[in-house]
Design a protein around this motif. Sequence first.
Motif, mmCIF file in Angstrom:
data_model
loop_
_atom_site.group_PDB
_atom_site.id
_atom_site.type_symbol
_atom_site.label_atom_id
_atom_site.label_comp_id
_atom_site.label_asym_id
_atom_site.label_seq_id
_atom_site.Cartn_x
_atom_site.Cartn_y
_atom_site.Cartn_z
ATOM 1 N N VAL A 64 57.789 38.955 47.093
ATOM 2 C CA VAL A 64 58.648 40.089 46.778
ATOM 3 C C VAL A 64 57.824 41.104 46.009
ATOM 4 C CG1 VAL A 64 60.646 40.840 45.438
ATOM 5 C CG2 VAL A 64 60.705 38.663 46.682
ATOM 6 N N TYR A 65 57.870 42.333 46.471
ATOM 7 C CA TYR A 65 57.091 43.359 45.786
ATOM 8 C C TYR A 65 57.619 44.721 46.176
ATOM 9 C CZ TYR A 65 53.069 45.568 43.638
ATOM 10 O OH TYR A 65 52.263 46.305 42.821
ATOM 11 N N GLY A 66 57.780 45.561 45.181
ATOM 12 C CA GLY A 66 58.241 46.898 45.478
ATOM 13 C C GLY A 66 57.512 47.914 44.650
ATOM 14 N N GLY A 67 56.300 47.586 44.267
ATOM 15 C CA GLY A 67 55.607 48.398 43.291
ATOM 16 C C GLY A 67 54.310 49.002 43.761
ATOM 17 N N VAL A 68 53.405 49.139 42.811
ATOM 18 C CA VAL A 68 52.172 49.874 43.025
ATOM 19 C C VAL A 68 50.989 48.914 43.082
ATOM 20 C CG1 VAL A 68 50.648 51.657 42.103
ATOM 21 C CG2 VAL A 68 53.130 51.890 41.865
ATOM 22 N N VAL A 69 50.157 49.088 44.083
ATOM 23 C CA VAL A 69 48.898 48.358 44.199
ATOM 24 C C VAL A 69 47.779 49.257 43.685
ATOM 25 C CG1 VAL A 69 47.221 47.355 45.797
ATOM 26 C CG2 VAL A 69 49.671 47.008 46.185
ATOM 27 N N TYR A 70 47.050 48.764 42.686
ATOM 28 C CA TYR A 70 45.872 49.479 42.200
ATOM 29 C C TYR A 70 44.663 48.849 42.879
ATOM 30 C CZ TYR A 70 49.158 51.324 38.842
ATOM 31 O OH TYR A 70 50.238 51.951 38.277
ATOM 32 N N GLY A 71 44.191 49.523 43.918
ATOM 33 C CA GLY A 71 43.293 48.880 44.876
ATOM 34 C C GLY A 71 41.813 49.034 44.640
ATOM 35 N N ALA A 330 51.695 43.221 31.520
ATOM 36 C CA ALA A 330 52.935 43.939 31.223
ATOM 37 C C ALA A 330 52.766 44.599 29.864
ATOM 38 C CB ALA A 330 54.116 42.980 31.216
ATOM 39 N N ALA A 331 52.150 45.776 29.874
ATOM 40 C CA ALA A 331 51.799 46.440 28.623
ATOM 41 C C ALA A 331 52.382 47.846 28.553
ATOM 42 C CB ALA A 331 50.284 46.480 28.454
ATOM 43 N N GLY A 332 53.569 48.025 29.106
ATOM 44 C CA GLY A 332 54.240 49.304 28.989
ATOM 45 C C GLY A 332 53.654 50.368 29.890
ATOM 46 N N ILE A 333 52.667 51.097 29.385
ATOM 47 C CA ILE A 333 52.061 52.149 30.201
ATOM 48 C C ILE A 333 51.180 51.569 31.294
ATOM 49 C CG2 ILE A 333 52.157 53.916 28.417
ATOM 50 C CD1 ILE A 333 49.301 53.327 27.711
ATOM 51 N N TRP A 334 50.828 50.298 31.169
ATOM 52 C CA TRP A 334 50.092 49.607 32.227
ATOM 53 C C TRP A 334 50.939 48.436 32.715
ATOM 54 C CZ3 TRP A 334 46.907 50.581 27.705
ATOM 55 C CH2 TRP A 334 46.041 51.671 27.880
ATOM 56 N N LEU A 335 51.386 48.504 33.961
ATOM 57 C CA LEU A 335 52.155 47.437 34.585
ATOM 58 C C LEU A 335 51.427 47.058 35.866
ATOM 59 C CD1 LEU A 335 55.679 49.030 34.046
ATOM 60 C CD2 LEU A 335 54.671 47.178 32.718
ATOM 61 N N GLU A 336 50.606 46.026 35.784
ATOM 62 C CA GLU A 336 49.702 45.700 36.886
ATOM 63 C C GLU A 336 49.718 44.209 37.167
ATOM 64 O OE1 GLU A 336 45.821 47.264 35.890
ATOM 65 O OE2 GLU A 336 46.705 49.002 34.897
ATOM 66 N N GLY A 337 49.528 43.860 38.419
ATOM 67 C CA GLY A 337 49.477 42.449 38.781
ATOM 68 C C GLY A 337 48.615 42.178 39.993
ATOM 69 N N VAL A 338 48.811 42.948 41.075
ATOM 70 C CA VAL A 338 48.083 42.676 42.306
ATOM 71 C C VAL A 338 46.587 42.844 42.103
ATOM 72 C CG1 VAL A 338 47.707 43.447 44.677
ATOM 73 C CG2 VAL A 338 50.021 43.228 43.806
ATOM 74 N N ASN A 339 46.178 43.841 41.319
ATOM 75 C CA ASN A 339 44.741 44.029 41.092
ATOM 76 C C ASN A 339 44.135 42.867 40.327
ATOM 77 O OD1 ASN A 339 46.370 44.997 38.979
ATOM 78 N ND2 ASN A 339 44.805 46.384 38.219
ATOM 79 N N PHE A 340 44.885 42.290 39.376
ATOM 80 C CA PHE A 340 44.381 41.126 38.658
ATOM 81 C C PHE A 340 44.346 39.905 39.561
ATOM 82 C CE2 PHE A 340 45.598 43.902 35.205
ATOM 83 C CZ PHE A 340 44.553 43.734 34.312
ATOM 84 N N ALA A 341 45.309 39.798 40.464
ATOM 85 C CA ALA A 341 45.291 38.694 41.425
ATOM 86 C C ALA A 341 44.073 38.786 42.332
ATOM 87 C CB ALA A 341 46.578 38.718 42.256
ATOM 88 N N ILE A 342 43.818 39.981 42.872
ATOM 89 C CA ILE A 342 42.659 40.145 43.752
ATOM 90 C C ILE A 342 41.371 39.871 43.002
ATOM 91 C CG2 ILE A 342 41.346 41.820 45.115
ATOM 92 C CD1 ILE A 342 44.019 43.187 45.773
ATOM 93 N N GLY A 343 41.253 40.426 41.791
ATOM 94 C CA GLY A 343 40.030 40.231 41.011
ATOM 95 C C GLY A 343 39.792 38.775 40.669
#
Length: 454
Positions: A64-71, A330-343
């Motif tokens: 499930v995903y509806g967000g932003v990918v930082y690629g 989950a740091a407020g102005i930074w909401l990231e997950g996919v990039n950390f998963a890929i890395g």
Amino acid sequence: MAEHAGPAQHTSMATVGERGGITTFDAVVVGAGPAGSAAALELARAGHRVALVERGSFPGAKNVYGGVVYGRVLDELVPEWWEQAPVQRWVTRRQTMMMTPTQSMTVDFRTEAWGRPPYNGATAHRGEFDAWLAGKAEQAGAELLTSTVVTGLLRGVRGEIVGVRTDRPDGDLTAPVVIACDGVNSFLAKEAGMYPDGQVEHTTLGVKETLALPRETIDERFAVRGREGVDIEMVGCTRGIPGGGFLYTNLDSVSIGVVLGLTELGKAGIRPEEIIADLKRHPAIAPLVRGGEITEFSAHLIPEGGYHTMPKLTDDGILVTGDAAAMCLAAGIWLEGVNFAIGSGMYAGRAAAAALSTGDTSAAGLAGYERSLRDTFVLADHKKLARAPELLLGDRVQNRYPAMICDLLEGVFQVTNPEPKPGMRALLRRSAKKHGVRMRDLAKDAVAGLRAYG
């Protein structure tokens, strides 16, 4: 150098043999999400036989995903990935919104620079994105095994991990290295004894609706054109439950939803769809989603505890990556997950390949994984922002500050003729008092924020 047991030395081989045999690989990657596909891609490119195991009927089927990918992390994996990846829109406008039931205050930033390479972020559907990245791993030589449930770990005579049990009729999968990419609350990491207890309080529930809207309507309402997209993050819209809201634009739909603290949601006795309904009725959001037809409703657990809630990442014969390792920022102005998963998956694949080349897949032989994580953004960012989740999910940030700020600004912009305009300090004190915020707590949180983001 550790020597890993061959099939005849497995402690559970009698049982495995009875189930129909064993298939041997150099590495088994469990989960074909971004982390797993990145790991399998690196191992396959290094010439190793790797199984990429996915319980869904195709990669992304259950994600499930509806967000932003930082690629940008893909620069190392897939050169010029932006010409190939199935993205929806490139995010060129980002908003952070403080809300009460009747008010909103928005910080709105946009830039043309994010609409061309190197792109900053993009909205994407996980079913499409995951299948694309897993396809890259397959092209490199990884063996994708779909509709396959991993039911447990296999151990050697010294207790090291030597493979996984599956529900496949042709038996289990053995390998000197298993990479656990099985998502939040990883049962493999738990079975391996790598996860601390008490993770529920650090877990949130993300709930999302996809609303179909004509592309022209989205462009007009969000003031974008072409492949430009918008990312809106909100706080103060969750009925006092720690969390936040989001709204993202896709090509011909928008994703709207909330992220809610799991423990507090259970205590509140409120259904998440009620909170989404509130959000869609909010005066700042209703004009944006009016007329949208629900085409998807989905929910997903998210590990938001940050650096201090991560499990042990390496043990004999096993590495843990992505959401399975609580690598969601989950740091407020930074909401990231996919990039950390890929890395993390990429570095796990490289560490596993290096260990296989030396024949040492013990924890010591796989230690290059954590060294790579510490030397790059994956752990560096999490460590730097380790205090942020606690601050952001606190009562004042969640429930008091949004209302205080909205009331303060309403007072600033309110014309009070024939009364003279009040001073800013008076307005701040009045608003803080109204919402139960002591000035010393405001100062304390400001210092904590500087430390968390410094």
